[in-house]
Write an enzyme that holds these catalytic residues in place. Sequence first.
Site, PDB file in Angstrom:
ATOM      1  N   ASP A 127       4.046  -0.289  -7.285  1.00 17.25           N
ATOM      2  CA  ASP A 127       2.750  -0.604  -7.889  1.00 17.25           C
ATOM      3  C   ASP A 127       1.643   0.156  -7.168  1.00 17.25           C
ATOM      4  O   ASP A 127       0.514   0.193  -7.635  1.00 17.25           O
ATOM      5  CB  ASP A 127       2.495  -2.111  -7.796  1.00 17.25           C
ATOM      6  CG  ASP A 127       1.221  -2.522  -8.522  1.00 17.25           C
ATOM      7  OD1 ASP A 127       0.984  -1.988  -9.629  1.00 17.25           O
ATOM      8  OD2 ASP A 127       0.447  -3.350  -7.989  1.00 17.25           O
TER       9      ASP A 127
ATOM     10  N   GLU B 295      -4.180   7.245  -5.236  1.00 17.22           N
ATOM     11  CA  GLU B 295      -4.452   6.445  -6.437  1.00 17.22           C
ATOM     12  C   GLU B 295      -5.818   6.852  -6.950  1.00 17.22           C
ATOM     13  O   GLU B 295      -6.760   6.840  -6.152  1.00 17.22           O
ATOM     14  CB  GLU B 295      -4.436   4.952  -6.110  1.00 17.22           C
ATOM     15  CG  GLU B 295      -3.047   4.462  -5.764  1.00 17.22           C
ATOM     16  CD  GLU B 295      -2.986   2.974  -5.439  1.00 17.22           C
ATOM     17  OE1 GLU B 295      -3.989   2.266  -5.689  1.00 17.22           O
ATOM     18  OE2 GLU B 295      -1.970   2.529  -4.930  1.00 17.22           O
TER      19      GLU B 295
ATOM     20  N   ARG C   9       0.847  -1.184   0.000  1.00 24.25           N
ATOM     21  CA  ARG C   9       0.000   0.000   0.000  1.00 24.25           C
ATOM     22  C   ARG C   9       0.881   1.232   0.000  1.00 24.25           C
ATOM     23  O   ARG C   9       1.907   1.280   0.698  1.00 24.25           O
ATOM     24  CB  ARG C   9      -0.905   0.027   1.244  1.00 24.25           C
ATOM     25  CG  ARG C   9      -2.057  -0.954   1.212  1.00 24.25           C
ATOM     26  CD  ARG C   9      -3.109  -0.573   0.158  1.00 24.25           C
ATOM     27  NE  ARG C   9      -4.240  -1.490   0.137  1.00 24.25           N
ATOM     28  CZ  ARG C   9      -4.357  -2.527  -0.704  1.00 24.25           C
ATOM     29  NH1 ARG C   9      -3.417  -2.784  -1.587  1.00 24.25           N
ATOM     30  NH2 ARG C   9      -5.428  -3.293  -0.663  1.00 24.25           N
TER      31      ARG C   9
ATOM     32  N   HIS D 176      -1.177   0.358  -9.967  1.00 26.27           N
ATOM     33  CA  HIS D 176      -1.777  -0.691  -9.100  1.00 26.27           C
ATOM     34  C   HIS D 176      -2.330  -1.863  -9.931  1.00 26.27           C
ATOM     35  O   HIS D 176      -3.533  -2.132  -9.940  1.00 26.27           O
ATOM     36  CB  HIS D 176      -2.872  -0.107  -8.198  1.00 26.27           C
ATOM     37  CG  HIS D 176      -3.109  -0.946  -6.979  1.00 26.27           C
ATOM     38  ND1 HIS D 176      -3.543  -0.438  -5.776  1.00 26.27           N
ATOM     39  CD2 HIS D 176      -2.953  -2.287  -6.757  1.00 26.27           C
ATOM     40  CE1 HIS D 176      -3.669  -1.412  -4.884  1.00 26.27           C
ATOM     41  NE2 HIS D 176      -3.311  -2.548  -5.463  1.00 26.27           N
TER      42      HIS D 176
END
Length: 346
Positions: free
Chosen positions: A288, A293, A264, A312
């Site tokens: 990632d 986000e 995260r 992600h």
Amino acid sequence: MFLWRQRGLLDTRLVRYAAYNCRKSELKTSFTHPEVPQEGIDLLARDCEVIICQNVPTVRAEILEKSKGVDALLWGGHDALNAEALDAAGPQLKAISTMSAGIDYVDVAEVKRRKIPLGHTPIVLNNAVADTAVGLLLAAARRFHEGRLKIETDKWEGGHLNWMLGQDVRDSVVGFFGFGGIAQTIAKRLSGFDIDSVLYTTRRRVSEDIEKEYNAKKVDFDTMLSQSDFVIIASPLTKETAGIFNATAFGKMKKTAVLVNIARGGVVNQQDLYEALKTNQIFAAGLDVMTPEPLPANDPLLSLPNLVLLPHLGSATQRTRADMAVIAAHNVLRGLAGEPMLSPAY
Ligand SMILES: O=C(O)C(=O)CO
């Protein structure tokens, strides 16, 4: 089932068509996200009327409106699942499953307080997320993004022996922050790259068998940071882990180290990471996950040649998402039937 989970082999091919032991006394209603794969919807539809949101990306008002009065929620996205959402659904709510491993967007204490069974979908995504981690690790260590930029800007310097040299994975020490199923799946893949050893930082030690399998040793955070050539973040986001990768942490890492985050974004202090990469305090990073986000296209992180960014994509394969939907649907159906969920979150 227990054995599958223990061995990380929860295989949806086995459970997808399993005879389901749900009491069908009355048709239940289940609310879900518009993009939940059909395999999960079909399974739910065996015992439920399925109410599917229309808007993608999701619109909060629609979620709150359409979930009113349902028996179960198959919570497909990462929208906040909090008291507001639970109140909107109503007191008849009997079962919830997310379609994710991480549940940092769920107010778990509130769900627990209301005594609603909560499921999630770990394990089935271990392989896909581990593949993503290895991809990021190699791309960052070997400067893939920077190399592409050189070509685009006409700066490919032929004829040099010391141009664009990267870091070797072979014989490296790989440090893990968090050493659960995803981390172990990454370690398994990396053993094929002839790494030297694994260091891991977790609250609890893993079994001796697992340590032996991956040549892994539990160490404190500072030791893991200072002795690892690669540092991979694979822990949940909690009050304890939020922002733990900050300037102090980066200051303890090797200058040649590569950081990978597939967990995260909130585990990393992003401003500090920016500085650490910009000043070559650490060699490179592959992310990632980030904050927020989606990351705005003008974020300073995008200006760093030594940072590989993915939007992600960890579990984003067709098979994995279908498997996650199937597990989530089973969680919901079992919750409705008063049976233990396939993968309970608490
Ligand atoms: O399932 C999750 O929690 C993920 O973030 C997969 O990438």
